[in-house]
Design a protein around this motif. Structure first.
Motif, PDB file in Angstrom:
ATOM      1  N   LEU A  46       0.684  -1.239   0.055  1.00 60.27           N
ATOM      2  CA  LEU A  46      -0.049  -0.021   0.120  1.00 60.27           C
ATOM      3  C   LEU A  46       0.872   1.141   0.021  1.00 60.27           C
ATOM      4  N   ARG A  47       1.904   1.380   0.834  1.00 58.29           N
ATOM      5  CA  ARG A  47       2.729   2.488   1.069  1.00 58.29           C
ATOM      6  C   ARG A  47       3.638   2.528  -0.476  1.00 58.29           C
ATOM      7  N   ALA A  48       3.847   1.650  -1.167  1.00 57.42           N
ATOM      8  CA  ALA A  48       4.472   1.732  -2.297  1.00 57.42           C
ATOM      9  C   ALA A  48       3.980   2.863  -3.601  1.00 57.42           C
ATOM     10  N   ILE A  49       2.775   3.208  -3.267  1.00 57.90           N
ATOM     11  CA  ILE A  49       1.811   3.906  -3.901  1.00 57.90           C
ATOM     12  C   ILE A  49       1.808   5.326  -3.191  1.00 57.90           C
ATOM     13  N   LYS A  50       2.263   6.350  -3.709  1.00 59.80           N
ATOM     14  CA  LYS A  50       2.411   7.514  -2.771  1.00 59.80           C
ATOM     15  C   LYS A  50       1.217   8.562  -3.264  1.00 59.80           C
ATOM     16  N   HIS A  51       0.798   9.022  -1.978  1.00 59.17           N
ATOM     17  CA  HIS A  51       0.034   9.956  -2.119  1.00 59.17           C
ATOM     18  C   HIS A  51       0.523  11.332  -2.828  1.00 59.17           C
ATOM     19  N   PRO A  52      -0.264  12.435  -3.181  1.00 63.19           N
ATOM     20  CA  PRO A  52       0.332  13.717  -3.520  1.00 63.19           C
ATOM     21  C   PRO A  52       1.188  14.427  -2.776  1.00 63.19           C
ATOM     22  N   GLN A  53       0.689  14.559  -1.367  1.00 60.81           N
ATOM     23  CA  GLN A  53       1.462  15.187  -0.247  1.00 60.81           C
ATOM     24  C   GLN A  53       2.674  14.355   0.064  1.00 60.81           C
ATOM     25  N   GLU A  54       2.877  13.164  -0.266  1.00 59.55           N
ATOM     26  CA  GLU A  54       3.904  12.480   0.025  1.00 59.55           C
ATOM     27  C   GLU A  54       4.987  12.722  -1.020  1.00 59.55           C
ATOM     28  N   ILE A  55       4.511  12.756  -2.218  1.00 59.92           N
ATOM     29  CA  ILE A  55       5.382  12.863  -3.312  1.00 59.92           C
ATOM     30  C   ILE A  55       6.022  14.405  -3.167  1.00 59.92           C
ATOM     31  N   GLU A  56       5.279  15.272  -2.752  1.00 59.71           N
ATOM     32  CA  GLU A  56       5.844  16.601  -2.382  1.00 59.71           C
ATOM     33  C   GLU A  56       7.019  16.425  -1.366  1.00 59.71           C
ATOM     34  N   GLY A 207      22.589  -7.423  -5.302  1.00 56.31           N
ATOM     35  CA  GLY A 207      21.372  -8.083  -4.769  1.00 56.31           C
ATOM     36  C   GLY A 207      20.282  -7.307  -5.274  1.00 56.31           C
ATOM     37  N   HIS A 208      20.296  -5.948  -5.249  1.00 52.48           N
ATOM     38  CA  HIS A 208      19.636  -5.103  -6.171  1.00 52.48           C
ATOM     39  C   HIS A 208      20.057  -3.823  -6.456  1.00 52.48           C
ATOM     40  N   TYR A 209      19.303  -3.241  -7.657  1.00 51.48           N
ATOM     41  CA  TYR A 209      19.462  -2.034  -7.982  1.00 51.48           C
ATOM     42  C   TYR A 209      18.752  -0.830  -7.470  1.00 51.48           C
ATOM     43  N   GLY A 210      18.318  -0.838  -6.382  1.00 47.61           N
ATOM     44  CA  GLY A 210      17.469   0.051  -5.692  1.00 47.61           C
ATOM     45  C   GLY A 210      16.264  -0.283  -4.956  1.00 47.61           C
ATOM     46  N   HIS A 211      15.706   0.524  -4.772  1.00 49.59           N
ATOM     47  CA  HIS A 211      14.361   0.188  -3.540  1.00 49.59           C
ATOM     48  C   HIS A 211      13.201   1.180  -3.510  1.00 49.59           C
ATOM     49  N   SER A 212      12.049   1.081  -3.098  1.00 45.22           N
ATOM     50  CA  SER A 212      11.316   1.818  -2.669  1.00 45.22           C
ATOM     51  C   SER A 212      11.580   2.771  -1.634  1.00 45.22           C
ATOM     52  N   ILE A 213      10.992   3.951  -1.275  1.00 47.09           N
ATOM     53  CA  ILE A 213      11.260   4.786  -0.006  1.00 47.09           C
ATOM     54  C   ILE A 213      10.174   5.106   0.616  1.00 47.09           C
ATOM     55  N   GLY A 214      10.174   5.625   1.528  1.00 45.92           N
ATOM     56  CA  GLY A 214       9.047   6.411   2.476  1.00 45.92           C
ATOM     57  C   GLY A 214       9.200   6.873   3.731  1.00 45.92           C
ATOM     58  N   ILE A 261       6.936   7.030 -10.866  1.00 49.46           N
ATOM     59  CA  ILE A 261       6.383   6.503 -12.004  1.00 49.46           C
ATOM     60  C   ILE A 261       5.242   7.114 -12.120  1.00 49.46           C
ATOM     61  N   THR A 262       5.134   7.719 -13.307  1.00 47.54           N
ATOM     62  CA  THR A 262       3.783   8.259 -13.755  1.00 47.54           C
ATOM     63  C   THR A 262       2.837   7.656 -14.846  1.00 47.54           C
ATOM     64  N   GLU A 263       1.918   8.366 -15.177  1.00 49.65           N
ATOM     65  CA  GLU A 263       0.918   7.651 -16.134  1.00 49.65           C
ATOM     66  C   GLU A 263       1.500   7.149 -17.358  1.00 49.65           C
ATOM     67  N   ASN A 264       2.470   8.075 -17.922  1.00 49.23           N
ATOM     68  CA  ASN A 264       2.864   7.682 -19.093  1.00 49.23           C
ATOM     69  C   ASN A 264       4.608   7.352 -19.203  1.00 49.23           C
ATOM     70  N   GLY A 265       5.137   7.496 -17.985  1.00 53.28           N
ATOM     71  CA  GLY A 265       6.520   7.185 -17.989  1.00 53.28           C
ATOM     72  C   GLY A 265       7.095   7.317 -16.542  1.00 53.28           C
ATOM     73  N   HIS A 266       8.169   8.411 -16.480  1.00 54.29           N
ATOM     74  CA  HIS A 266       8.556   8.513 -15.197  1.00 54.29           C
ATOM     75  C   HIS A 266       9.038   9.969 -14.919  1.00 54.29           C
ATOM     76  N   GLU A 267       9.024  10.277 -13.769  1.00 51.48           N
ATOM     77  CA  GLU A 267       9.680  11.742 -13.540  1.00 51.48           C
ATOM     78  C   GLU A 267      10.947  11.566 -12.682  1.00 51.48           C
ATOM     79  N   ASN A 268      12.256  12.242 -12.849  1.00 49.61           N
ATOM     80  CA  ASN A 268      13.248  12.094 -12.072  1.00 49.61           C
ATOM     81  C   ASN A 268      13.370  13.042 -11.172  1.00 49.61           C
ATOM     82  N   PHE A 269      13.550  13.034 -10.108  1.00 48.65           N
ATOM     83  CA  PHE A 269      13.612  14.182  -9.050  1.00 48.65           C
ATOM     84  C   PHE A 269      14.777  14.497  -8.737  1.00 48.65           C
TER      85      PHE A 269
END
Length: 279
Positions: A46-56, A207-214, A261-269
């Motif tokens: 559930l936490r892997a999908i971010k809410h708008p306020q979390e994204i900001e 073992g991995h090339y990255g991860h989710s974050i929160g 991850i966006t609807e059409n691709g991705h955004e790099n912060f």
């Protein structure tokens, strides 16, 4: 609360993997007819999908990382220790947060910074020409974290240092190219791994090339960008994509971005160069 909701004898799912023993004891003592079961994996999903306020908040944390890094590399001097570089990084993040309150509440600036030709986090006798400075750092803003990285050469970079860094940068770029909704996470791993093999690093193993974050204070959260993670990317996921390398002969390297991850691709912060910049 459980009684008010008619749950005084219910099965209750919690993140049991990370609950303190004393907390669980009190829950069981106060709710003897309840059964507490572990749903840590479900909660991470559930936490892997971010809410708008979390994204900001994550976006602000990524920006403050970059501000701290700019301060640290601007102030890098001969003989400087890795600890002094870290202090300058932390000071830069704090100054940026103070200058722009709209970024949110900065709670900490942390990370692993190495300075030297070896792979350890410390330093021998300070920074010298030909050394690498590796940043693998983040900032906590309003309870949410960033985790980003870049590598710099102090003075002129050697040919073998550039060879390693160029391979890591290409692997990172190849992985970014496939980051869109519907892509299996394991495909990101393969994209990066294939480039490292093609560049003549058959022994390079991750073992991995990255991860989710929160929210986790240890920063790395599932899902991990691993060979065995076959779940698909979804819009709203935020992943830290990293290609690190630790060499006893040439130094430590890190390239890490926060990618939404966006609807059409991705955004790099992140906005920093992928070149091995010479300071």
């Amino acid at each position: 609360m459980l009684e008010d909701r008619g749950l005084s004898a219910a099965t209750i799912g919690i993140d049991l993997r990370y609950v303190y023993a004393d907390t669980l004891f009190r829950l069981q003592q106060n709710n003897p007819e309840c059964q507490f079961v572990d749903i840590t994996g479900m909660l991470y999903g559930l936490r892997a999908i971010k809410h708008p306020q979390e994204i900001e908040l994550h976006r602000s944390a990524a920006r403050l990382f970059e501000e701290g890094l700019r301060r640290a590399i601007t102030d890098a001097t001969e003989g400087q220790s890795a600890q002094a570089i870290k202090y300058n990084y932390q000071a830069g993040a704090l100054e940026a947060a103070m200058a722009d309150p709209s970024l949110g509440e900065l709670q900490s600036a942390y990370g692993f910074i190495s300075a030297g030709t070896g792979s350890s986090f410390g330093d021998r006798s300070g920074l010298h020409s030909g050394d690498l400075i590796k940043f693998d750092c983040g900032v906590a803003v309003g309870g949410f974290y960033s985790d980003c990285g870049r590598t710099f050469a102090f003075g002129r970079a050697a040919a073998d240092q550039r060879r390693v860094h160029d391979a890591l940068a290409e692997a990172h770029a190849s992985a970014r190219e496939v980051m869109r909704p519907g892509t299996p996470i394991s495909a990101i791993y393969r994209a990066a791994d294939d480039v490292m093999r093609a560049h003549g690093f058959p022994g390079y193993s991750r073992g991995h090339y990255g991860h989710s974050i929160g929210l986790d204070s240890f920063v790395e959260e599932p899902p991990f960008i691993s060979a065995n993670e076959h779940s698909e990317l979804q819009a709203g996921m935020l992943l830290c994509l990293e290609t690190p390398y630790y060499s006893a002969s040439t130094g430590s390297y890190q390239i890490e971005d926060m990618i939404l991850i966006t609807e059409n691709g991705h955004e790099n912060f992140n906005t920093l160069s992928y070149e091995l910049v010479e300071l």
